[in-house]
Write an enzyme that holds these catalytic residues in place. Sequence first.
Site, mmCIF file in Angstrom:
data_model
loop_
_atom_site.group_PDB
_atom_site.id
_atom_site.type_symbol
_atom_site.label_atom_id
_atom_site.label_comp_id
_atom_site.label_asym_id
_atom_site.label_seq_id
_atom_site.Cartn_x
_atom_site.Cartn_y
_atom_site.Cartn_z
ATOM 1 N N ASP A 102 5.939 -8.120 2.554
ATOM 2 C CA ASP A 102 6.094 -6.494 2.450
ATOM 3 C C ASP A 102 7.531 -6.424 2.144
ATOM 4 O O ASP A 102 6.862 -5.342 0.945
ATOM 5 C CB ASP A 102 6.376 -6.687 3.548
ATOM 6 C CG ASP A 102 6.271 -4.928 3.993
ATOM 7 O OD1 ASP A 102 5.806 -3.898 3.203
ATOM 8 O OD2 ASP A 102 7.506 -4.517 4.851
ATOM 9 N N TYR A 114 3.749 -9.940 11.936
ATOM 10 C CA TYR A 114 3.105 -8.345 11.921
ATOM 11 C C TYR A 114 1.666 -7.534 14.117
ATOM 12 O O TYR A 114 1.835 -6.753 14.742
ATOM 13 C CB TYR A 114 2.075 -7.951 12.014
ATOM 14 C CG TYR A 114 3.534 -6.756 10.247
ATOM 15 C CD1 TYR A 114 4.898 -8.217 10.037
ATOM 16 C CD2 TYR A 114 3.155 -6.148 9.749
ATOM 17 C CE1 TYR A 114 4.923 -6.634 8.743
ATOM 18 C CE2 TYR A 114 3.616 -5.734 8.907
ATOM 19 C CZ TYR A 114 4.777 -5.685 8.358
ATOM 20 O OH TYR A 114 5.751 -5.477 7.287
ATOM 21 N N ASP A 119 15.354 -15.323 1.060
ATOM 22 C CA ASP A 119 16.755 -14.942 0.342
ATOM 23 C C ASP A 119 17.447 -14.990 -0.733
ATOM 24 O O ASP A 119 17.540 -14.501 -1.061
ATOM 25 C CB ASP A 119 18.199 -15.200 1.743
ATOM 26 C CG ASP A 119 17.971 -16.658 1.980
ATOM 27 O OD1 ASP A 119 17.182 -17.783 1.292
ATOM 28 O OD2 ASP A 119 19.333 -17.357 2.174
ATOM 29 N N LYS A 165 11.684 -19.227 5.686
ATOM 30 C CA LYS A 165 12.316 -19.512 5.350
ATOM 31 C C LYS A 165 12.463 -21.006 6.053
ATOM 32 O O LYS A 165 12.957 -20.511 7.748
ATOM 33 C CB LYS A 165 13.010 -17.784 6.588
ATOM 34 C CG LYS A 165 14.662 -18.458 6.633
ATOM 35 C CD LYS A 165 15.247 -17.856 5.866
ATOM 36 C CE LYS A 165 16.820 -17.809 6.600
ATOM 37 N NZ LYS A 165 18.176 -17.420 5.471
ATOM 38 N N ASP A 202 7.701 -4.284 -2.307
ATOM 39 C CA ASP A 202 8.066 -3.618 -2.940
ATOM 40 C C ASP A 202 9.686 -3.980 -3.511
ATOM 41 O O ASP A 202 9.787 -2.998 -4.572
ATOM 42 C CB ASP A 202 8.891 -2.942 -1.637
ATOM 43 C CG ASP A 202 8.575 -1.675 -0.525
ATOM 44 O OD1 ASP A 202 7.427 -1.601 -0.770
ATOM 45 O OD2 ASP A 202 8.786 -0.867 0.006
HETATM 46 P P1 NAD Z 1 7.293 4.867 0.343
HETATM 47 O O1 NAD Z 1 6.734 4.161 -0.018
HETATM 48 O O2 NAD Z 1 6.750 6.031 0.748
HETATM 49 O O3 NAD Z 1 8.529 5.558 -0.294
HETATM 50 C C1 NAD Z 1 9.841 5.098 -1.007
HETATM 51 C C2 NAD Z 1 10.046 5.045 -2.264
HETATM 52 O O4 NAD Z 1 9.369 5.497 -2.960
HETATM 53 C C3 NAD Z 1 10.199 6.948 -1.717
HETATM 54 O O5 NAD Z 1 11.241 7.395 -2.478
HETATM 55 C C4 NAD Z 1 9.084 7.900 -2.562
HETATM 56 O O6 NAD Z 1 9.159 9.253 -3.263
HETATM 57 C C5 NAD Z 1 8.305 5.929 -3.585
HETATM 58 N N1 NAD Z 1 6.992 6.290 -3.620
HETATM 59 C C6 NAD Z 1 6.279 5.522 -3.318
HETATM 60 N N2 NAD Z 1 4.714 6.072 -4.027
HETATM 61 C C7 NAD Z 1 5.064 6.877 -4.860
HETATM 62 C C8 NAD Z 1 4.434 6.994 -5.530
HETATM 63 N N3 NAD Z 1 3.088 7.036 -6.237
HETATM 64 N N4 NAD Z 1 4.651 7.675 -7.050
HETATM 65 C C9 NAD Z 1 6.632 8.521 -6.808
HETATM 66 N N5 NAD Z 1 6.990 7.846 -5.583
HETATM 67 C C10 NAD Z 1 7.291 7.184 -4.896
HETATM 68 O O7 NAD Z 1 8.108 4.299 1.964
HETATM 69 P P2 NAD Z 1 8.852 4.659 2.971
HETATM 70 O O8 NAD Z 1 9.064 6.030 2.710
HETATM 71 O O9 NAD Z 1 9.430 3.424 4.030
HETATM 72 O O10 NAD Z 1 8.048 4.682 4.543
HETATM 73 C C11 NAD Z 1 7.469 6.212 4.019
HETATM 74 C C12 NAD Z 1 6.269 6.293 5.502
HETATM 75 O O11 NAD Z 1 4.909 5.764 4.752
HETATM 76 C C13 NAD Z 1 6.436 5.946 6.461
HETATM 77 O O12 NAD Z 1 5.751 6.156 7.842
HETATM 78 C C14 NAD Z 1 6.232 4.260 6.688
HETATM 79 O O13 NAD Z 1 5.478 3.534 7.400
HETATM 80 C C15 NAD Z 1 4.575 4.631 5.241
HETATM 81 N N6 NAD Z 1 4.130 3.665 4.724
HETATM 82 C C16 NAD Z 1 3.061 3.163 4.545
HETATM 83 C C17 NAD Z 1 2.333 2.120 3.842
HETATM 84 C C18 NAD Z 1 0.768 2.241 3.757
HETATM 85 O O14 NAD Z 1 0.258 3.394 4.109
HETATM 86 N N7 NAD Z 1 0.521 1.762 3.109
HETATM 87 C C19 NAD Z 1 3.321 2.135 2.868
HETATM 88 C C20 NAD Z 1 4.465 1.590 2.877
HETATM 89 C C21 NAD Z 1 5.507 2.543 3.858
HETATM 90 C C1 IPM Z 2 2.429 -2.037 3.363
HETATM 91 C C2 IPM Z 2 3.231 -0.786 4.558
HETATM 92 C C3 IPM Z 2 2.955 -1.563 5.570
HETATM 93 C C4 IPM Z 2 3.121 -3.019 6.626
HETATM 94 C C5 IPM Z 2 3.334 -0.831 7.119
HETATM 95 C C6 IPM Z 2 2.809 0.665 6.709
HETATM 96 C C7 IPM Z 2 2.736 -1.000 8.364
HETATM 97 O O1 IPM Z 2 4.794 -1.414 4.802
HETATM 98 O O2 IPM Z 2 0.880 -1.898 3.140
HETATM 99 O O3 IPM Z 2 3.140 -2.568 2.891
HETATM 100 O O4 IPM Z 2 4.655 -3.000 6.525
HETATM 101 O O5 IPM Z 2 2.651 -3.642 5.798
HETATM 102 MN MN MN Z 3 5.577 -2.373 2.920
#
Ligand code: NAD
Ligand code: IPM
Ligand code: MN
Length: 354
Positions: A243, A141, A219, A187, A247
Amino acid sequence: MKIAVLPGDGIGPEVVREALKVLEVVEKKTGKTFEKVFGHIGGDAIDRFGEPLPEETKKICLEADAIFLGSVGGPKWDDLPPEKRPEIGGLLALRKMLNLYANIRPIKVYRSLVHVSPLKEKVIGSGVDLVTVRELSYGVYYGQPRGLDEEKGFDTMIYDRKTVERIARTAFEIAKNRRKKVTSVDKANVLYSSMLWRKVVNEVAREYPDVELTHIYVDNAAMQLILKPSQFDVILTTNMFGDILSDESAALPGSLGLLPSASFGDKNLYEPAGGSAPDIAGKNIANPIAQILSLAMMLEHSFGMVEEARKIERAVELVIEEGYRTRDIAEDPEKAVSTSQMGDLICKKLEEIW
Ligand code: NAD
Ligand code: IPM
Ligand code: MN
């Protein structure tokens, strides 16, 4: 007790609002008050000030005892130059500024939600209780050089001894108070940075003879997580692998909306593991539980309010046991409660059990 509150983008403001309601209950019950200073980050800050991490926001964070963040990012800002985007220029810059080296993401499966998980009783019935310890301030990162032009894009994955030692110690310390198992994910069959990682983790492990250490390639880890998640206690891993795996582990309880996180460094920051969820933002349907449990982590780790944190966790559990669900975890979407209803239910339950 001063908190910097950065709601951010997408569902961020919706779920932060609910968590602050819960904090109000805590204030009422304990007689303690928190000073909340609101700041702008990510797309929200770009729209207002033209930059994702304005000076004012940095100042608010540096002056606070803890930072409480929603989430950043969304399609509206995806075409900006990399350094100006909410993620890189906002969140990653803030993490670096605060030297947030350890990101803790606990995963817990609620009994009454086992059938909601896509993995059902057969896989998760034997019990899942694990925590990802993700290195947050180095790795691919942040490594230099990195660059992007029309013909190529490149990043550099670097880990040095000091950085690996520090995050490994965090993981072993956490494991000492749990089931005493650390699984280090790397890895090391391919990546040089992972070869160093494995070597240094082995060295740190010698300081913790009571904790069992296993190494596993990323993996295989991705598969083992959904094949037999009960084998994991503490997962120790790099920035990017953490990360991805955190998820993935959200599939165990059934939703990213249930996963809180805490990041430790010069200051501590608390935010859900998930993102701004643009697909459901603005509809009052997001699950606020990840944000509310992040609040509990903040009370525990930044303010020593351990009992209060346990009470919040218990209130969440009881509301779930009573069958209330937001859409992401609902058996019947028709019967789902909204973001704000879920917040209210948790507040009411918290008052009842206090
Ligand atoms: P996301 O985590 O926002 O969403 C992934 C899936 O999970 C979606 O279907 C969403 O609806 C669901 N989801 C997430 N949180 C939820 C909640 N509280 N309640 C119900 N459903 C939920 O990931 P993405 O779609 O890949 O990314 C969207 C945006 O968010 C991107 O711009 C990404 O960079 C950003 N992002 C930010 C952070 C952060 O601020 N820490 C973390 C991850 C992604
Ligand atoms: C998280 C998010 C962030 C990461 C992004 C939004 C920069 O996905 O907090 O998991 O990759 O660390
Ligand atoms: Mn993430």
